[in-house]
Design a protein around this motif. Structure first.
Motif, PDB file in Angstrom:
ATOM      1  N   ARG A 179       0.843  -1.189   0.000  1.00 42.59           N
ATOM      2  CA  ARG A 179       0.000   0.000   0.000  1.00 42.59           C
ATOM      3  C   ARG A 179       0.880   1.242   0.000  1.00 42.59           C
ATOM      4  NH1 ARG A 179      -5.478  -1.550   1.134  1.00 42.59           N
ATOM      5  NH2 ARG A 179      -5.979   0.662   1.273  1.00 42.59           N
ATOM      6  N   LEU A 180       0.409   2.311  -0.655  1.00 40.19           N
ATOM      7  CA  LEU A 180       1.218   3.512  -0.855  1.00 40.19           C
ATOM      8  C   LEU A 180       0.681   4.694  -0.057  1.00 40.19           C
ATOM      9  CD1 LEU A 180       1.812   3.440  -4.731  1.00 40.19           C
ATOM     10  CD2 LEU A 180       3.268   2.528  -2.911  1.00 40.19           C
ATOM     11  N   TYR A 181       1.629   5.509   0.442  1.00 38.31           N
ATOM     12  CA  TYR A 181       1.299   6.703   1.222  1.00 38.31           C
ATOM     13  C   TYR A 181       2.264   7.826   0.840  1.00 38.31           C
ATOM     14  CZ  TYR A 181      -1.054   3.127   3.971  1.00 38.31           C
ATOM     15  OH  TYR A 181      -1.852   2.074   4.352  1.00 38.31           O
ATOM     16  N   GLU A 182       1.726   9.022   0.696  1.00 40.65           N
ATOM     17  CA  GLU A 182       2.550  10.189   0.389  1.00 40.65           C
ATOM     18  C   GLU A 182       2.771  11.054   1.619  1.00 40.65           C
ATOM     19  OE1 GLU A 182       1.527  11.143  -4.321  1.00 40.65           O
ATOM     20  OE2 GLU A 182       0.636  12.375  -2.742  1.00 40.65           O
ATOM     21  N   TYR A 183       3.984  11.586   1.732  1.00 39.74           N
ATOM     22  CA  TYR A 183       4.266  12.617   2.731  1.00 39.74           C
ATOM     23  C   TYR A 183       4.699  13.883   2.001  1.00 39.74           C
ATOM     24  CZ  TYR A 183       9.241  11.286   2.129  1.00 39.74           C
ATOM     25  OH  TYR A 183      10.483  11.010   1.618  1.00 39.74           O
ATOM     26  N   ALA A 184       4.524  15.039   2.622  1.00 42.67           N
ATOM     27  CA  ALA A 184       4.805  16.320   1.977  1.00 42.67           C
ATOM     28  C   ALA A 184       6.080  16.944   2.541  1.00 42.67           C
ATOM     29  CB  ALA A 184       3.632  17.278   2.165  1.00 42.67           C
ATOM     30  N   THR A 185       6.913  17.454   1.640  1.00 44.13           N
ATOM     31  CA  THR A 185       8.099  18.202   2.057  1.00 44.13           C
ATOM     32  C   THR A 185       8.026  19.613   1.481  1.00 44.13           C
ATOM     33  OG1 THR A 185       9.272  17.106   0.240  1.00 44.13           O
ATOM     34  CG2 THR A 185       9.651  16.261   2.454  1.00 44.13           C
ATOM     35  N   TYR A 186       8.348  19.784   0.194  1.00 42.58           N
ATOM     36  CA  TYR A 186       8.325  21.108  -0.412  1.00 42.58           C
ATOM     37  C   TYR A 186       6.923  21.559  -0.818  1.00 42.58           C
ATOM     38  CZ  TYR A 186      13.426  20.898  -0.835  1.00 42.58           C
ATOM     39  OH  TYR A 186      14.763  20.812  -0.568  1.00 42.58           O
ATOM     40  N   SER A 187       6.075  20.634  -1.209  1.00 41.21           N
ATOM     41  CA  SER A 187       4.783  20.991  -1.801  1.00 41.21           C
ATOM     42  C   SER A 187       3.631  20.295  -1.097  1.00 41.21           C
ATOM     43  CB  SER A 187       4.768  20.605  -3.288  1.00 41.21           C
ATOM     44  OG  SER A 187       5.819  21.235  -3.978  1.00 41.21           O
ATOM     45  N   ASP A 188       2.442  20.867  -1.251  1.00 39.05           N
ATOM     46  CA  ASP A 188       1.238  20.315  -0.638  1.00 39.05           C
ATOM     47  C   ASP A 188       0.754  19.100  -1.422  1.00 39.05           C
ATOM     48  OD1 ASP A 188      -0.825  20.057   1.123  1.00 39.05           O
ATOM     49  OD2 ASP A 188      -1.751  21.996   0.701  1.00 39.05           O
ATOM     50  N   PHE A 189      -0.203  18.371  -0.837  1.00 42.27           N
ATOM     51  CA  PHE A 189      -0.784  17.197  -1.478  1.00 42.27           C
ATOM     52  C   PHE A 189      -1.703  17.609  -2.629  1.00 42.27           C
ATOM     53  CE2 PHE A 189      -0.136  16.178   3.041  1.00 42.27           C
ATOM     54  CZ  PHE A 189       0.675  15.063   2.934  1.00 42.27           C
ATOM     55  N   ILE A 190      -1.882  16.719  -3.605  1.00 41.65           N
ATOM     56  CA  ILE A 190      -2.758  17.009  -4.733  1.00 41.65           C
ATOM     57  C   ILE A 190      -4.225  17.007  -4.307  1.00 41.65           C
ATOM     58  CG2 ILE A 190      -2.919  14.583  -5.478  1.00 41.65           C
ATOM     59  CD1 ILE A 190      -2.852  15.664  -8.380  1.00 41.65           C
ATOM     60  N   THR A 191      -4.570  16.188  -3.332  1.00 46.13           N
ATOM     61  CA  THR A 191      -5.881  16.200  -2.677  1.00 46.13           C
ATOM     62  C   THR A 191      -5.618  16.143  -1.175  1.00 46.13           C
ATOM     63  OG1 THR A 191      -6.104  13.786  -2.776  1.00 46.13           O
ATOM     64  CG2 THR A 191      -7.036  15.041  -4.614  1.00 46.13           C
ATOM     65  N   PRO A 192      -6.595  16.520  -0.339  1.00 44.43           N
ATOM     66  CA  PRO A 192      -6.339  16.568   1.105  1.00 44.43           C
ATOM     67  C   PRO A 192      -5.850  15.240   1.674  1.00 44.43           C
ATOM     68  CG  PRO A 192      -8.368  17.713   0.593  1.00 44.43           C
ATOM     69  CD  PRO A 192      -7.938  17.036  -0.681  1.00 44.43           C
ATOM     70  N   PRO A 193      -4.999  15.287   2.689  1.00 40.02           N
ATOM     71  CA  PRO A 193      -4.485  14.062   3.302  1.00 40.02           C
ATOM     72  C   PRO A 193      -5.598  13.251   3.956  1.00 40.02           C
ATOM     73  CG  PRO A 193      -3.946  15.963   4.649  1.00 40.02           C
ATOM     74  CD  PRO A 193      -4.501  16.497   3.367  1.00 40.02           C
ATOM     75  N   THR A 194      -5.358  11.972   4.112  1.00 42.97           N
ATOM     76  CA  THR A 194      -6.362  11.079   4.685  1.00 42.97           C
ATOM     77  C   THR A 194      -5.947  10.525   6.045  1.00 42.97           C
ATOM     78  OG1 THR A 194      -5.378   9.291   3.392  1.00 42.97           O
ATOM     79  CG2 THR A 194      -7.296  10.382   2.447  1.00 42.97           C
ATOM     80  N   LEU A 195      -4.719  10.781   6.456  1.00 38.11           N
ATOM     81  CA  LEU A 195      -4.230  10.282   7.738  1.00 38.11           C
ATOM     82  C   LEU A 195      -3.535  11.402   8.511  1.00 38.11           C
ATOM     83  CD1 LEU A 195      -2.708   6.921   6.535  1.00 38.11           C
ATOM     84  CD2 LEU A 195      -4.319   7.076   8.432  1.00 38.11           C
TER      85      LEU A 195
END
Length: 276
Positions: free
Chosen positions: A200-216
């Motif tokens: 399963r895949l999860y994104e974290y943000a460093t320089y830029s915001d998420f493309i859609t709101p975070p879920t966790l």
């Protein structure tokens, strides 16, 4: 929060938010003793800055946790005299940072690609010679990522958000996602046996915001926040470190993560648009 670990997880599903004080109660498809988390970083400080609390939460819960660092820090110098030594400096800082966070040394994986030129190392090419990135007589991001996936066999992969403005971040994420496709098949058998399941895949943000709101959302104790900040502080060669610490302290003991679907094209999913 869990009285033992000081951790709370909040997961948003549609219009509902679920809360739990242990990862196995909030992350779907929990694999028990096979549970293994791979945190992927383009650069050595990206994990602690973008997902340090999530990383520490995994360690605190006894989850098998790995850090994969893609580049060697070659372009991370802030002073002219560091130009020829910065890769060694960053290597020492990386070891100190992950040691401060409690990661076993054998779970820190450095792939040693040159910093700021990953676009030249995408895909996979057969190679000869002494390039440190050669694995199985080939090199390239997809070669190394497929190998490390089959070696670690993670149930979850945490990687930079696909919207990141840094080219190294964007390319690292896209190359890892296609490498997951490679790793679960029979291609390139010299890189290890195929994965039994897609992580399963999860994104974290460093320089830029998420493309859609975070879920966790991961909330922790102040103690774990201080441990994260201590990990960041080890990157002393980065002269903006004090500003970064200030930003992280202001954000507090919480982080946001976005779940990502590994979406293989299924033509039938569009039937409803035409079957009226």
């Amino acid at each position: 929060m869990n009285s033992k670990t000081g951790i709370m997880y909040d997961r948003r599903v549609g219009n509902q938010v679920f809360h739990a004080d242990s990862a196995k109660e909030i992350f779907p498809d929990w694999q028990n003793e096979k549970e293994s988390w791979l945190f992927l970083a383009p650069h050595d400080d990206d994990i602690v800055c973008g997902a340090g609390l999530t990383f520490l939460a995994a360690l605190a819960e006894g989850i098998s946790t790995h850090a994969v660092i893609t580049t060697n820090g070659l372009m991370g110098y802030c002073r002219p005299e560091q130009r020829n030594t910065i890769a060694d400096i960053r290597r020492r800082e990386t070891t100190a940072s992950f040691t401060a966070m409690g990661l076993p040394s054998e779970n820190l994986h450095r792939l040693e690609f040159d910093d700021c030129s990953l676009y030249r190392k995408s895909g996979r090419q057969f190679m000869e010679g002494g390039d440190p990135t050669i694995i199985g007589s080939a090199m390239g991001l997809q070669n190394s990522f497929t190998w490390v996936l089959r070696k670690i066999r993670p149930t979850r992969v945490f990687l930079p958000t696909s919207t990141d403005i840094h080219p190294d971040h964007k390319l690292t994420t896209s190359e890892m996602i296609i490498s997951i496709f490679h790793a679960q098949g029979g291609i390139w058998p010299e890189l290890g046996p195929a994965l039994e399941q897609i992580p399963r895949l999860y994104e974290y943000a460093t320089y830029s915001d998420f493309i859609t709101p975070p879920t966790l959302r991961v909330r922790t104790s102040e103690e774990l926040l201080e441990k994260k900040l201590a990990g960041i502080m080890e990157y002393k060669s980065q002269e903006q470190i004090e500003l970064l610490i200030e930003v992280q302290r202001k954000a507090g003991a919480q982080e946001y993560i976005r779940e990502v679907e590994f979406d293989i094209m299924q033509p039938g999913k569009y039937d409803y648009l035409f079957d009226m």
